[in-house]
Design an enzyme around this catalytic site. Structure first.
Site, mmCIF file in Angstrom:
data_model
loop_
_atom_site.group_PDB
_atom_site.id
_atom_site.type_symbol
_atom_site.label_atom_id
_atom_site.label_comp_id
_atom_site.label_asym_id
_atom_site.label_seq_id
_atom_site.Cartn_x
_atom_site.Cartn_y
_atom_site.Cartn_z
ATOM 1 N N GLY A 102 -18.235 -40.941 -14.908
ATOM 2 C CA GLY A 102 -17.676 -39.825 -15.680
ATOM 3 C C GLY A 102 -17.007 -40.331 -16.947
ATOM 4 O O GLY A 102 -16.369 -41.380 -16.934
ATOM 5 N N ARG B 20 -24.318 -41.151 -14.045
ATOM 6 C CA ARG B 20 -23.862 -41.624 -12.739
ATOM 7 C C ARG B 20 -25.056 -42.155 -11.963
ATOM 8 O O ARG B 20 -25.994 -41.408 -11.701
ATOM 9 C CB ARG B 20 -23.228 -40.481 -11.952
ATOM 10 C CG ARG B 20 -21.905 -39.979 -12.512
ATOM 11 C CD ARG B 20 -21.236 -39.076 -11.499
ATOM 12 N NE ARG B 20 -20.078 -38.375 -12.024
ATOM 13 C CZ ARG B 20 -18.844 -38.899 -12.060
ATOM 14 N NH1 ARG B 20 -18.636 -40.120 -11.623
ATOM 15 N NH2 ARG B 20 -17.840 -38.200 -12.531
ATOM 16 N N GLY C 154 -15.423 -46.792 -13.821
ATOM 17 C CA GLY C 154 -14.478 -46.642 -12.713
ATOM 18 C C GLY C 154 -14.886 -47.461 -11.505
ATOM 19 O O GLY C 154 -15.579 -48.487 -11.636
ATOM 20 N N ASN C 155 -14.508 -46.983 -10.322
ATOM 21 C CA ASN C 155 -14.743 -47.768 -9.108
ATOM 22 C C ASN C 155 -16.224 -48.040 -8.838
ATOM 23 O O ASN C 155 -16.598 -49.160 -8.492
ATOM 24 C CB ASN C 155 -14.112 -47.053 -7.899
ATOM 25 C CG ASN C 155 -12.661 -47.470 -7.714
ATOM 26 O OD1 ASN C 155 -12.320 -48.631 -7.897
ATOM 27 N ND2 ASN C 155 -11.809 -46.522 -7.363
ATOM 28 N N GLY C 156 -17.071 -47.013 -8.995
ATOM 29 C CA GLY C 156 -18.508 -47.192 -8.750
ATOM 30 C C GLY C 156 -19.099 -48.207 -9.723
ATOM 31 O O GLY C 156 -19.852 -49.113 -9.339
ATOM 32 N N ASP D 164 -8.674 -40.743 -13.153
ATOM 33 C CA ASP D 164 -8.114 -40.725 -11.789
ATOM 34 C C ASP D 164 -7.092 -41.841 -11.552
ATOM 35 O O ASP D 164 -6.331 -41.788 -10.589
ATOM 36 C CB ASP D 164 -9.244 -40.870 -10.757
ATOM 37 C CG ASP D 164 -10.158 -39.660 -10.744
ATOM 38 O OD1 ASP D 164 -9.739 -38.604 -11.243
ATOM 39 O OD2 ASP D 164 -11.290 -39.772 -10.249
ATOM 40 N N GLY E 121 -9.354 -34.987 -9.383
ATOM 41 C CA GLY E 121 -8.941 -36.048 -8.461
ATOM 42 C C GLY E 121 -9.449 -35.725 -7.078
ATOM 43 O O GLY E 121 -8.807 -35.024 -6.310
ATOM 44 N N GLU F 21 -7.940 -31.509 -6.669
ATOM 45 C CA GLU F 21 -9.149 -30.862 -6.125
ATOM 46 C C GLU F 21 -9.514 -31.401 -4.745
ATOM 47 O O GLU F 21 -10.101 -30.704 -3.932
ATOM 48 C CB GLU F 21 -10.325 -31.030 -7.090
ATOM 49 C CG GLU F 21 -10.700 -32.498 -7.324
ATOM 50 C CD GLU F 21 -11.808 -32.689 -8.347
ATOM 51 O OE1 GLU F 21 -12.670 -31.817 -8.494
ATOM 52 O OE2 GLU F 21 -11.791 -33.753 -9.005
ATOM 53 N N GLN G 248 -9.920 -31.618 -18.838
ATOM 54 C CA GLN G 248 -9.031 -32.774 -18.601
ATOM 55 C C GLN G 248 -9.671 -34.092 -19.033
ATOM 56 O O GLN G 248 -9.003 -35.106 -19.161
ATOM 57 C CB GLN G 248 -8.674 -32.857 -17.106
ATOM 58 C CG GLN G 248 -7.828 -31.696 -16.630
ATOM 59 C CD GLN G 248 -7.868 -31.520 -15.122
ATOM 60 O OE1 GLN G 248 -7.020 -32.038 -14.425
ATOM 61 N NE2 GLN G 248 -8.872 -30.815 -14.617
#
Ligand code: F6P
Length: 357
Positions: free
Chosen positions: A12, A74, A111-113, A136, A179, A231, A283
């Site tokens: 994202g 993604r 991010g994490n992925g 996040d 989140g 969320e 956001q």
């Protein structure tokens, strides 16, 4: 000696990606003889060989621009080992394209992925450097990720605006923030925006405890209540279900999101008027705040220094006021949850914000 640097942005998007790209590129041009290869749409471009050599001028005037000039996509980590549309192993394809581009290193912003795939590519022998982005703020080993503070500003502004209309109408307003697995954004924006209740994925809630807050406020003649909910927040019953069962139950539920459900439940239990608000991808949009521009620049320049020193297999992080490099293998995919005894969660309880527990 010239260094060829491949850059991609994956997962994202968030504000600050372009500022971070600019930081890496400008510092690289400044520190050594650099050639930049832009890889399109994250790992998709690396798998499919969608890349091009970029000119220095293409990195001008992007500091304040939201999104990513490289595009993103993604590609779930769980599918990385599988074949692509032509039946070739995706990891093999990425290694092949890395060699085809004659890269000295690959810089991945994500991010994490993204970090899990970056770590895998590093184990496979590629020279990889990560930069941690996500609204996040859930990447282990770093106090903050870039994008987070901008999202906090946006989400806080949403709560501020909700406050005045909630007070005018004497309503319960449930603001649902991003989140799925992590509540950092909701915790920060909830505290900054003066929410009365904050509901996070990390602390399963009891709707009756939330209702108690609403009723107590009515008794005190405060006829409005602001609830900030992530969320991915869940009630105690859902938290005992396991992810698959919980997701199936949500799909069958008549409410299209957690905030709608909570608003309906509170109308039923407390007899109040309730509304839900979901700002969603707003956001993640727009220009990065000053803090994120600075952090992105610091991560980018530190990454360039790592490239200069041939120090790979790491991801950038901020600890206190220092920028450091953590080994990818130690932090990739490791979650950083909000802790009950953490400083901000403690401060929130100290000023009587309820977590609904
Ligand atoms: O970037 C992280 C995140 O914003 C999560 O908080 C959210 O659940 C998810 O991305 C949604 O992203 P998308 O709709 O782009 O898949």
């Amino acid at each position: 000696m010239k260094k060829r640097i491949g850059i991609l942005t994956a997962g994202g998007d968030c504000p600050g990606l372009n500022a971070a790209i600019r930081g890496v590129v400008r510092a690289s041009y400044h520190m050594f003889d650099a050639e930049i290869i832009g890889i399109r749409d994250g790992y998709r471009g690396l798998i499919e060989g969608d890349f091009s050599r970029m000119e220095e001028s293409q990195f001008s005037n992007i500091l304040t621009r939201g999104g990513t000039i490289l595009g993103t996509s993604r590609t779930p980590f769980s599918q990385m080992r599988g074949p692509n549309s032509q039946g070739f192993d995706k990891i093999d394809e990425m290694k092949r394209n890395y060699r085809a581009m004659k890269l000295d290193c690959l810089v991945t912003l994500g991010g994490n992925g993204t970090h899990k795939t970056a770590s895998l590519l590093s184990e496979e022998g590629l020279n990889v450097i990560g930069l941690p982005k996500t609204i996040d703020n859930d990447i282990a080993g770093t106090d903050y990720t870039f994008g987070f503070h901008t999202a906090v500003e946006i989400a806080t502004d949403v709560i501020d605006r909700i406050h005045t209309t909630a007070a005018s109408h004497g309503r319960v307003m449930v603001v649902e923030l991003m989140g799925n697995k992590s509540g950092w954004l909701t915790l920060y924006a909830g505290v900054a925006g003066g929410a009365d209740v904050i509901l996070l994925p990390e602390f399963p809630y009891d709707i009756h405890k939330v209702a108690e807050v609403v009723n107590e406020r009515v008794m005190q003649k405060k006829f409005f209540t602001i609830i900030a909910v992530a969320e991915g927040a869940m009630d105690k019953e859902e938290s005992e279900m396991g992810r698959k069962k919980r997701e199936a139950a949500r799909t069958e539920s008549p409410y299209n999101s957690i905030s709608h459900r909570i608003a309906a439940q509170l109308e039923e239990i407390c007899g109040v008027e309730a509304r839900s608000v979901v700002p969603g991808h707003i956001q993640r949009g727009g220009t990065p705040c000053a803090y994120d521009r600075v952090l992105s620049t610091e991560f980018g320049t530190h990454a360039a220094r790592m490239i200069l020193e041939d120090h790979y297999g790491v991801t950038m992080a901020v600890k206190g006021r220092s920028i450091i490099a953590n080994p990818l293998k130690d932090v990739a995919g490791v979650a950083k949850p909000v802790l009950w005894d953490g400083p901000l969660a403690t401060s929130a309880r100290d000023i009587n914000i309820s977590f609904g527990v």
